[in-house]
Design a protein around this motif. Structure first.
Motif, PDB file in Angstrom:
ATOM      1  N   PHE A  83      72.758  14.453  63.479  1.00 27.47           N
ATOM      2  CA  PHE A  83      73.488  15.641  63.871  1.00 27.47           C
ATOM      3  C   PHE A  83      74.333  16.147  62.705  1.00 27.47           C
ATOM      4  CE2 PHE A  83      73.571  14.275  68.600  1.00 27.47           C
ATOM      5  CZ  PHE A  83      72.374  14.940  68.829  1.00 27.47           C
ATOM      6  N   LEU A  84      74.389  17.460  62.549  1.00 27.23           N
ATOM      7  CA  LEU A  84      75.212  18.096  61.519  1.00 27.23           C
ATOM      8  C   LEU A  84      76.415  18.745  62.184  1.00 27.23           C
ATOM      9  CD1 LEU A  84      72.306  19.853  59.574  1.00 27.23           C
ATOM     10  CD2 LEU A  84      73.337  17.634  59.065  1.00 27.23           C
ATOM     11  N   ASP A  85      77.502  18.862  61.437  1.00 27.52           N
ATOM     12  CA  ASP A  85      78.719  19.441  62.003  1.00 27.52           C
ATOM     13  C   ASP A  85      78.670  20.956  62.065  1.00 27.52           C
ATOM     14  OD1 ASP A  85      79.974  16.954  62.388  1.00 27.52           O
ATOM     15  OD2 ASP A  85      80.635  16.904  60.307  1.00 27.52           O
ATOM     16  N   THR A  86      77.984  21.578  61.107  1.00 27.26           N
ATOM     17  CA  THR A  86      77.916  23.042  61.062  1.00 27.26           C
ATOM     18  C   THR A  86      76.498  23.496  60.743  1.00 27.26           C
ATOM     19  OG1 THR A  86      78.415  23.192  58.690  1.00 27.26           O
ATOM     20  CG2 THR A  86      80.304  23.134  60.223  1.00 27.26           C
ATOM     21  N   PRO A  87      76.101  24.695  61.204  1.00 25.16           N
ATOM     22  CA  PRO A  87      74.773  25.224  60.884  1.00 25.16           C
ATOM     23  C   PRO A  87      74.567  25.430  59.386  1.00 25.16           C
ATOM     24  CG  PRO A  87      75.743  26.422  62.725  1.00 25.16           C
ATOM     25  CD  PRO A  87      76.820  25.546  62.175  1.00 25.16           C
ATOM     26  N   GLU A  88      75.644  25.698  58.649  1.00 32.90           N
ATOM     27  CA  GLU A  88      75.524  25.929  57.211  1.00 32.90           C
ATOM     28  C   GLU A  88      74.905  24.734  56.488  1.00 32.90           C
ATOM     29  OE1 GLU A  88      77.782  28.906  58.927  1.00 32.90           O
ATOM     30  OE2 GLU A  88      78.229  26.750  59.015  1.00 32.90           O
ATOM     31  N   GLU A  89      75.072  23.549  57.065  1.00 36.44           N
ATOM     32  CA  GLU A  89      74.502  22.355  56.450  1.00 36.44           C
ATOM     33  C   GLU A  89      72.975  22.361  56.486  1.00 36.44           C
ATOM     34  OE1 GLU A  89      76.692  18.521  57.276  1.00 36.44           O
ATOM     35  OE2 GLU A  89      77.797  19.837  58.624  1.00 36.44           O
ATOM     36  N   LEU A  90      72.390  23.204  57.353  1.00 39.95           N
ATOM     37  CA  LEU A  90      70.931  23.305  57.402  1.00 39.95           C
ATOM     38  C   LEU A  90      70.386  23.813  56.078  1.00 39.95           C
ATOM     39  CD1 LEU A  90      70.469  24.919  60.935  1.00 39.95           C
ATOM     40  CD2 LEU A  90      69.795  22.601  60.271  1.00 39.95           C
ATOM     41  N   ILE A  91      71.121  24.727  55.442  1.00 37.86           N
ATOM     42  CA  ILE A  91      70.672  25.282  54.163  1.00 37.86           C
ATOM     43  C   ILE A  91      70.784  24.233  53.080  1.00 37.86           C
ATOM     44  CG2 ILE A  91      71.041  27.094  52.455  1.00 37.86           C
ATOM     45  CD1 ILE A  91      72.239  28.801  54.643  1.00 37.86           C
ATOM     46  N   GLN A  92      71.877  23.484  53.064  1.00 33.72           N
ATOM     47  CA  GLN A  92      72.048  22.421  52.085  1.00 33.72           C
ATOM     48  C   GLN A  92      70.957  21.379  52.263  1.00 33.72           C
ATOM     49  OE1 GLN A  92      76.002  21.031  52.843  1.00 33.72           O
ATOM     50  NE2 GLN A  92      76.941  22.992  52.320  1.00 33.72           N
ATOM     51  N   ASP A  93      70.667  21.049  53.531  1.00 30.48           N
ATOM     52  CA  ASP A  93      69.635  20.057  53.838  1.00 30.48           C
ATOM     53  C   ASP A  93      68.279  20.542  53.347  1.00 30.48           C
ATOM     54  OD1 ASP A  93      68.802  17.605  55.228  1.00 30.48           O
ATOM     55  OD2 ASP A  93      67.735  18.962  56.549  1.00 30.48           O
ATOM     56  N   LYS A  94      68.031  21.838  53.528  1.00 32.22           N
ATOM     57  CA  LYS A  94      66.768  22.416  53.093  1.00 32.22           C
ATOM     58  C   LYS A  94      66.610  22.336  51.582  1.00 32.22           C
ATOM     59  CE  LYS A  94      64.599  26.944  52.685  1.00 32.22           C
ATOM     60  NZ  LYS A  94      64.857  28.372  52.753  1.00 32.22           N
ATOM     61  N   LYS A  95      67.714  22.641  50.841  1.00 32.76           N
ATOM     62  CA  LYS A  95      67.650  22.592  49.381  1.00 32.76           C
ATOM     63  C   LYS A  95      67.367  21.183  48.887  1.00 32.76           C
ATOM     64  CE  LYS A  95      70.766  26.458  48.414  1.00 32.76           C
ATOM     65  NZ  LYS A  95      72.090  26.823  47.874  1.00 32.76           N
TER      66      LYS A  95
END
Length: 268
Positions: free
Chosen positions: A158-170
């Motif tokens: 689980f991530l705390d914020t949706p913005e982490e999805l972009i970091q995870d993708k990179k």
């Protein structure tokens, strides 16, 4: 990255003539690919048939509108069997229950997030006993009509914020690149891969992230043969242990020299 709610209702503008051709009525989900494949269009004149735009025909999705090159990008769903089949599967995501493959109920989906460049679903926001968490799409096994099945250990990611999805993708993109580069024995293909991730369309942050990934890959490795620069001079001698200074020297020479080095290193 866009929320699904940021796309729904947007005016659709034809770039060719600057006209509004309708509004985004719904997002047609391809559950097998985990992507948005079509945008259906709402327009008063169209009462009988359902019109849609293949996502690959969308030029851009901004804050105020979605754009297409010309009105010819619009299709009649009845003429495209696969599009019609996807619509009839009625995969909606929002409101779906999220369950692990072992039957544990995690919560229900409040929103989902899309890579606006290609329509890929990046992840979802889940209401977990009154707390909202974000789950990346790589934890999803099945997008069903009513239930989304996820991996049994999904709660560990689980991530705390949706913005982490972009970091995870990179990060994932960089790791996939590294694996592909070192498994590929073609210098030409390797150079193309590097050029892709250093091209002018990428942001400064993306290029910096990629160069850091290069450093992580090569740091501490030993050069197996002399590496020449673009003028044919010895840039790094055989036996050099790579550190930051050496790697930066190679990066300055461009993708082809970097790939040459990458294919000729070994662990110290």
């Amino acid at each position: 990255m866009k929320k699904s709610s940021q796309i729904l209702g947007l005016p659709i503008i034809s770039i060719a003539d600057g006209s509004e051709v309708g509004n985004v009525k719904s997002l047609v989900i391809n559950p097998d690919k985990g992507s948005i494949d079509f945008l259906t269009i709402e327009k008063e004149e169209w009462q009988v048939s359902v019109k849609a735009i293949p996502y690959k025909k969308v030029v851009g999705i901004g804050e105020y509108a979605a754009t297409i090159e010309t009105e010819s990008a619009i299709i009649d769903l009845n003429e495209i069997p696969i599009a019609n089949q996807l619509v009839n599967r009625k995969i909606k995501i929002i409101g779906s229950k999220v369950m692990t493959r072992k039957g544990e109920m995690l919560g229900d989906v409040q929103e989902y997030y899309i890579d606006e460049d290609n329509g890929t679903i990046l992840g979802t926001s889940i209401n977990l006993s009154g707390r909202e968490v974000t789950l990346a799409a790589d934890s999803v096994i099945t997008y069903g009509k009513d239930i989304i099945i996820v991996k049994e250990d999904a709660s560990n990611y689980f991530l705390d914020t949706p913005e982490e999805l972009i970091q995870d993708k990179k990060t994932t993109h960089g790791e996939e690149f590294a694996e592909e580069l070192f498994e590929n024995d073609s210098a030409k293909k390797g150079t193309e891969l590097v050029e892709e991730l250093l091209n002018e369309n990428n942001s400064i942050d993306e290029v910096a992230d990629f160069k850091n990934q290069q450093y992580q890959i090569l740091n501490g490795k030993v050069v197996k043969k002399d590496i020449l620069d673009n003028q044919g001079n010895v840039l790094l001698s055989k036996g050099t242990v790579l550190g930051k200074a050496e790697i930066e020297k190679v990066q300055e020479q461009g993708p082809s020299i970097f790939v040459e080095l990458s294919m000729n290193v070994d662990v110290e």
